[in-house]
Design a protein around this motif. Structure first.
Motif, PDB file in Angstrom:
ATOM      1  N   THR A   1      30.815  23.276  61.423  1.00 54.82           N
ATOM      2  CA  THR A   1      31.705  23.410  60.263  1.00 54.82           C
ATOM      3  C   THR A   1      31.174  24.420  59.252  1.00 54.82           C
ATOM      4  O   THR A   1      31.953  25.092  58.579  1.00 54.82           O
ATOM      5  N   HIS A   2      29.846  24.469  59.099  1.00 52.92           N
ATOM      6  CA  HIS A   2      29.246  25.419  58.152  1.00 52.92           C
ATOM      7  C   HIS A   2      27.763  25.542  58.436  1.00 52.92           C
ATOM      8  O   HIS A   2      27.209  24.812  59.256  1.00 52.92           O
ATOM      9  N   HIS A   3      27.123  26.471  57.734  1.00 57.00           N
ATOM     10  CA  HIS A   3      25.787  26.898  58.151  1.00 57.00           C
ATOM     11  C   HIS A   3      24.635  26.022  57.669  1.00 57.00           C
ATOM     12  O   HIS A   3      23.505  26.217  58.091  1.00 57.00           O
ATOM     13  N   HIS A   4      24.870  25.054  56.785  1.00 56.16           N
ATOM     14  CA  HIS A   4      23.747  24.294  56.228  1.00 56.16           C
ATOM     15  C   HIS A   4      22.906  23.643  57.330  1.00 56.16           C
ATOM     16  O   HIS A   4      23.431  23.227  58.363  1.00 56.16           O
ATOM     17  N   TRP A   5      21.582  23.535  57.034  1.00 58.03           N
ATOM     18  CA  TRP A   5      20.627  23.103  58.060  1.00 58.03           C
ATOM     19  C   TRP A   5      20.949  21.718  58.626  1.00 58.03           C
ATOM     20  O   TRP A   5      20.700  21.457  59.808  1.00 58.03           O
TER      21      TRP A   5
ATOM     22  N   GLY B   1      34.654  26.644  49.770  1.00 51.40           N
ATOM     23  CA  GLY B   1      34.368  25.913  48.537  1.00 51.40           C
ATOM     24  C   GLY B   1      32.921  25.465  48.546  1.00 51.40           C
ATOM     25  O   GLY B   1      32.081  25.976  47.808  1.00 51.40           O
ATOM     26  N   HIS B   2      32.618  24.512  49.428  1.00 56.16           N
ATOM     27  CA  HIS B   2      31.230  24.060  49.586  1.00 56.16           C
ATOM     28  C   HIS B   2      30.370  25.243  50.047  1.00 56.16           C
ATOM     29  O   HIS B   2      29.318  25.518  49.493  1.00 56.16           O
ATOM     30  N   THR B   3      30.844  25.940  51.084  1.00 51.03           N
ATOM     31  CA  THR B   3      30.328  27.264  51.453  1.00 51.03           C
ATOM     32  C   THR B   3      31.547  28.172  51.619  1.00 51.03           C
ATOM     33  O   THR B   3      32.670  27.683  51.739  1.00 51.03           O
TER      34      THR B   3
ATOM     35  N   GLY C   1      33.638  18.200  57.818  1.00 46.76           N
ATOM     36  CA  GLY C   1      32.335  18.644  57.323  1.00 46.76           C
ATOM     37  C   GLY C   1      32.070  18.164  55.914  1.00 46.76           C
ATOM     38  O   GLY C   1      32.244  16.983  55.602  1.00 46.76           O
ATOM     39  N   ASP C   2      31.670  19.112  55.044  1.00 48.59           N
ATOM     40  CA  ASP C   2      31.335  18.773  53.658  1.00 48.59           C
ATOM     41  C   ASP C   2      32.420  19.250  52.698  1.00 48.59           C
ATOM     42  O   ASP C   2      32.127  19.623  51.561  1.00 48.59           O
ATOM     43  N   THR C   3      33.676  19.263  53.148  1.00 50.68           N
ATOM     44  CA  THR C   3      34.760  19.669  52.244  1.00 50.68           C
ATOM     45  C   THR C   3      35.289  18.464  51.484  1.00 50.68           C
ATOM     46  O   THR C   3      35.222  18.417  50.263  1.00 50.68           O
TER      47      THR C   3
HETATM   48 ZN   LIG Z   1      26.673  21.286  53.504  1.00 52.64          ZN
END
Ligand SMILES: [Zn+2]
Length: 243
Positions: free
Chosen positions: A57-61, A115-117, A134-136
């Motif tokens: 969903t996004h790049h965070h570790w 938004g989050h990323t 994800g983190d949306t």
């Molecule tokens: Zn995140």
């Protein structure tokens, strides 16, 4: 007629959720994000499933950290946001807003949710009535605005709650109680929220997840979804950051 997908959800790290999606018709198995490689691999082994796909969903570790470790055990395609291809380890296929791809005979639709990323995406599977967000969006909350603006998040939440009301939203973290305590300060008179919080507290006391939520539920209880403008969302997000 397509066979139903099997969705397996399990806790990872401090408060992340791992998600495996298995297609019994083809034997394919996807993980949405890779918070903890060993846990995901163990879960596949226990189920007798072979991991074939990673959908990031996004790049965070805590969403991509297991990508490379999982490659040592499984031969997987890694699908993620085209905009983040340099930040997602091992990505083999970039996708964008409106892209659709097949997971066996199930269609997966890509929704860009910045938004989050900036590059954040959600994966929506209409046949399963499920979106992996994800983190949306979180239960009664939304992701922190690390890279995007309140306008970005406002648009992203509108897209997600524009899905059918009974769509299950699989959020990547168990943040419900903390979000809910904040939400109650924004809408102290919201009886749906109060009722929901009583239910959520009980679930957490019993060690049960509050995820997934639904579109219908978030429309009733989520102060970020219920914000009438990007400006109001931004103010609420800033207040939550300091809550
Ligand atoms: Zn995140």
């Amino acid at each position: 007629m397509a066979q139903d997908l099997i969705i397996d959800m399990f806790p990872c790290l401090q408060d992340n959720y791992g998600f495996l999606i298995h297609n019994p018709a083809t034997g394919s198995t996807a993980t949405v994000d890779t918070p903890e490689a060993e846990k995901i691999a163990a879960r596949c082994r226990a189920r007798g499933w072979t991991l074939t796909h990673i959908w990031n969903t996004h790049h965070h570790w805590d969403h991509t950290g297991g990508n490379i470790p999982l490659l040592s055990e499984f031969d997987v395609d890694i699908i993620g946001p085209e905009r983040d291809k340099k930040r997602i380890p091992g990505m083999t296929q970039g996708v964008e807003e409106g892209d659709r791809f097949y997971f066996g005979d199930h269609v997966v639709e890509v929704i860009e949710t910045p938004g989050h990323t900036i590059g954040h995406i959600a994966f929506y599977i209409p046949s399963a009535g499920a979106a992996f967000v994800g983190d949306t969006i979180f239960v009664a909350g939304c992701g922190r605005l690390f890279e995007g603006s309140p306008e970005d998040m406002f648009g992203s939440l509108a897209k997600l709650v524009g899905l059918p009301d009974d769509t299950k939203l699989y959020c990547a973290h168990e943040y419900t109680l903390s979000n809910g305590y904040f939400a109650v300060t924004v809408e102290p008179e919201n009886s749906d929220l109060a009722d929901y919080m009583a239910k959520a507290r009980k679930l957490r006391e019993d060690g049960q997840p509050t995820v997934p939520t639904t579109v219908a539920q978030e429309k009733k209880i989520n102060p970020f979804v219920r914000a009438v403008s990007a400006e109001e969302l931004g103010k609420r997000r800033a207040a939550k950051d300091n809550f």
